[in-house]
Enzyme design. Structure first.
Site, short mmCIF file in Angstrom:
data_model
loop_
_atom_site.label_atom_id
_atom_site.label_comp_id
_atom_site.label_asym_id
_atom_site.label_seq_id
_atom_site.Cartn_x
_atom_site.Cartn_y
_atom_site.Cartn_z
N SER A 145 82.88 -17.44 -10.30
CA SER A 145 83.35 -16.56 -11.36
C SER A 145 83.04 -15.10 -11.01
CB SER A 145 82.71 -16.98 -12.69
OG SER A 145 83.34 -16.36 -13.78
N HIS A 258 88.21 -23.55 -15.52
CA HIS A 258 87.14 -22.77 -14.89
C HIS A 258 86.04 -23.68 -14.36
CE1 HIS A 258 85.55 -18.84 -14.06
NE2 HIS A 258 84.43 -19.06 -14.72
#
Length: 288
Positions: A145, A258
């Protein structure tokens, strides 16, 4: 065996997690001695967090080990090192190091979301390279991320990075500002304004800016349904690297977001380490 450690970065004491490869352990006093002056001191001793249930019985210090650096995502209280991930990474015959970044886990300073906190990763690489049991030519780094900012700039800055992995990674911070309405207030506070007001600050946090200057092999891992860091950011980084004729691979995960489901996550980690160890001549390094 995982240790919570403290190390110097730009005059600050910052925190991190260091794991021996799975199945290896050392007496705590020996670990502190091996890490002393770098990741342990009289004031900030390395603290053992767990002991492996399985032990190899082999001498850990008999060889030099490859290193895998895991740069976490998030910021402040919304981001932390996932120690279960550290354990999973350590199962692939690597020493694993995960910097917490300044201001987290009791460390000094303030997390700047890919600003000065990048220095905490640079410092870790330099200190790890000096450890007698580390193969300084095989230090790979992964950014998850927002951690992709720190990882990419470390690969750009530190000449001995072996391979770089950008997992669900931010590549363009201005795009992230536009997509993550929920984080705009945080970005303006931490970075100093909007992309329009402080464009250079956003550019300096965007790995796509330095894509053409990365010299090590790069792997991009991204789910096509990621709504926290859009899949298009992974595509943008891949396209920029491809245009620069870089050595780049893309592991696309159709329909995933994610964070991957646990079974897929473990398989993706194994696939990542197979890529990392390609051409190293060390088949043990990909053993589960």
């Amino acid at each position: 065996m995982i240790y919570h450690v403290t190390y110097p970065s730009e005059g600050l004491h910052v925190k991190g997690y260091l794991s021996l490869p799975y199945g290896y352990q050392l007496p705590e006093d020996e670990v502190r001695q091996l890490l002393f002056g770098k990741f342990s001191s009289d004031t900030y001793p390395a603290v053992q967090l767990n002991t492996p249930l399985h032990t190899t019985g082999q001498d850990f210090t008999s060889k030099k080990w490859p290193v895998f650096i895991y740069c976490r995502g998030g910021i402040g209280d919304f981001g932390k090192v996932r120690t279960p991930w550290v354990e999973e990474f350590a199962m692939h015959d690597h020493i694993v190091f995960a910097p917490s970044y300044r201001g987290k886990d009791g460390g000094e300073g303030r997390d700047c979301f890919g600003g000065d906190d990048k220095e905490d990763v640079y410092a870790a690489v330099k200190l790890l390279s000096q450890l007698p049991f580390v193969d300084a030519e095989r230090i790979s780094i992964m950014g998850f991320s927002r951690g992709s900012i720190n990882a990419a700039y470390t690969a750009h800055t530190q000449p001995n990075i072996h391979k770089l992995v950008l997992w669900s990674g931010v590549s363009d911070m201005a795009q992230t500002y536009e997509e993550r309405v929920d984080l705009r207030r945080t970005f303006k506070r931490v970075i100093g304004g909007t992309p329009t007001k402080v464009p250079e600050a956003y550019k300096d946090r965007s790995p796509v800016t330095i894509a053409s200057e990365l010299s090590c092999p790069v792997l991009i891992v991204h789910g096509t349904k990621d709504v926290q860091v859009s899949y298009s950011q992974g595509e943008k980084m891949y396209n920029s690297l491809s245009e620069a004729k870089a050595n780049v691979n893309f592991h696309r995960y159709e329909g995933l977001g994610h964070h991957f489901p646990q079974e897929t996550h473990r398989a993706a980690i194994s696939r990542m380490f197979e890529w990392i160890t390609e051409g190293t001549g060390d088949p043990e390094a990909i053993t589960m």
